[in-house]
Design an enzyme around this catalytic site. Structure first.
Site, PDB file in Angstrom:
ATOM      1  N   TYR A 132      -2.646   1.754  10.497  1.00  0.00           N
ATOM      2  CA  TYR A 132      -2.525   1.114   9.195  1.00  0.00           C
ATOM      3  C   TYR A 132      -1.174   1.445   8.571  1.00  0.00           C
ATOM      4  CZ  TYR A 132      -3.844  -0.518   4.533  1.00  0.00           C
ATOM      5  OH  TYR A 132      -3.899  -1.191   3.338  1.00  0.00           O
ATOM      6  N   SER A 141       0.848  -1.200   0.000  1.00  0.00           N
ATOM      7  CA  SER A 141       0.000   0.000   0.000  1.00  0.00           C
ATOM      8  C   SER A 141       0.881   1.246   0.000  1.00  0.00           C
ATOM      9  CB  SER A 141      -0.942   0.054   1.208  1.00  0.00           C
ATOM     10  OG  SER A 141      -1.485   1.352   1.375  1.00  0.00           O
TER      11      SER A 141
END
Length: 236
Positions: A152, A139
């Site tokens: 995250y 990501s």
């Protein structure tokens, strides 16, 4: 693009029940790869994928014994492992000071520790083979600080760092390792995020799957260490 090299390639996808993992499984199935599809719930996978060369197999990346069993059964089924794709992940979003510690722990456990465990045990198999390829879905949050994404981002920064270390350790053992850093992807990942962001301009999961298939078809004489894939208008 011609994906003839995918036929009979043994590809393990962890996190195959949804999102990028599911889209990649569907694409590789079309090109007759031998697949091990890992997820906590494999009911739908067993119903959708009917070729005998596709092996849905339960795994809980939070549980080391589950990961070890998954690796053993994957090798037992096909005799070798050509590719590992780590696509399992969870995410919750809030400011660091307002975040829930349980959510933070869960993201580190699934996203970072789960990737560590699968790379550790599949990496041993690939080192023994002196051949293999690992793709870690990181990501863009793994190299970019995003407000509201503390836990995250922390987990994904960790995955990127872990992947770089694995590259340094396994490059001379015939194992090619790539960090895949997508921006926001239109997938079921956002279904439990409130308020749900506008997914219209996000990257289709099928597009990421095409990039992954491209990486799997590259010659062994070259390695893509890292690839960033962004929506046309930026991260989100």
């Amino acid at each position: 693009m011609v994906y003839s090299q995918l036929k009979e390639k043994v590809v393990v996808i962890i996190g195959a029940s949804r999102g990028i993992g599911r889209a990649t499984a569907e694409l590789l199935d079309q090109h007759e790869a031998n697949l091990v599809l890992g997820a906590r719930d494999i009911t739908e996978l067993g119903q959708q994928f009917t070729r005998k060369e596709v092996y849905p197999l339960e795994i809980d990346v939070r549980d080391e014994e589950s990961v070890k069993h998954f690796v053993d059964q994957s090798v037992k089924r096909f005799g070798r492992i050509d590719v590992l794709i780590n696509a399992a992940g969870v995410g919750t979003f809030s400011s660091v000071i307002d975040s829930d510690t349980t959510d933070f722990d869960d993201m580190l456990t699934v996203n970072l520790r789960g990737t560590y465990l699968s790379c550790k045990y599949f990496g041993k198999q690939m080192k023994q083979q002196q051949d293999g390829q690992i793709l870690n879905l990181v990501s863009i949050a793994g190299n970019t600080a995003l407000a509201g994404g503390g836990g995250y981002s922390a987990s994904k920064f960790g995955v990127l760092g872990l992947t770089k270390v694995l590259q340094a350790e396994l490059r001379t053992e015939g194992v090619r390792i790539t960090s895949v850093l997508p921006g926001a992807v239109n997938s079921s990942f956002w279904d439990h995020i409130h308020p749900k962001p506008d997914v219209e301009n996000m990257i289709p999961a099928e597009s990421i799957a095409e990039h992954i298939a491209f990486l799997l078809c590259q010659p062994k004489q070259s390695v893509v260490d890292e690839i960033t894939i962004m929506p046309p208008e930026g991260i989100l």
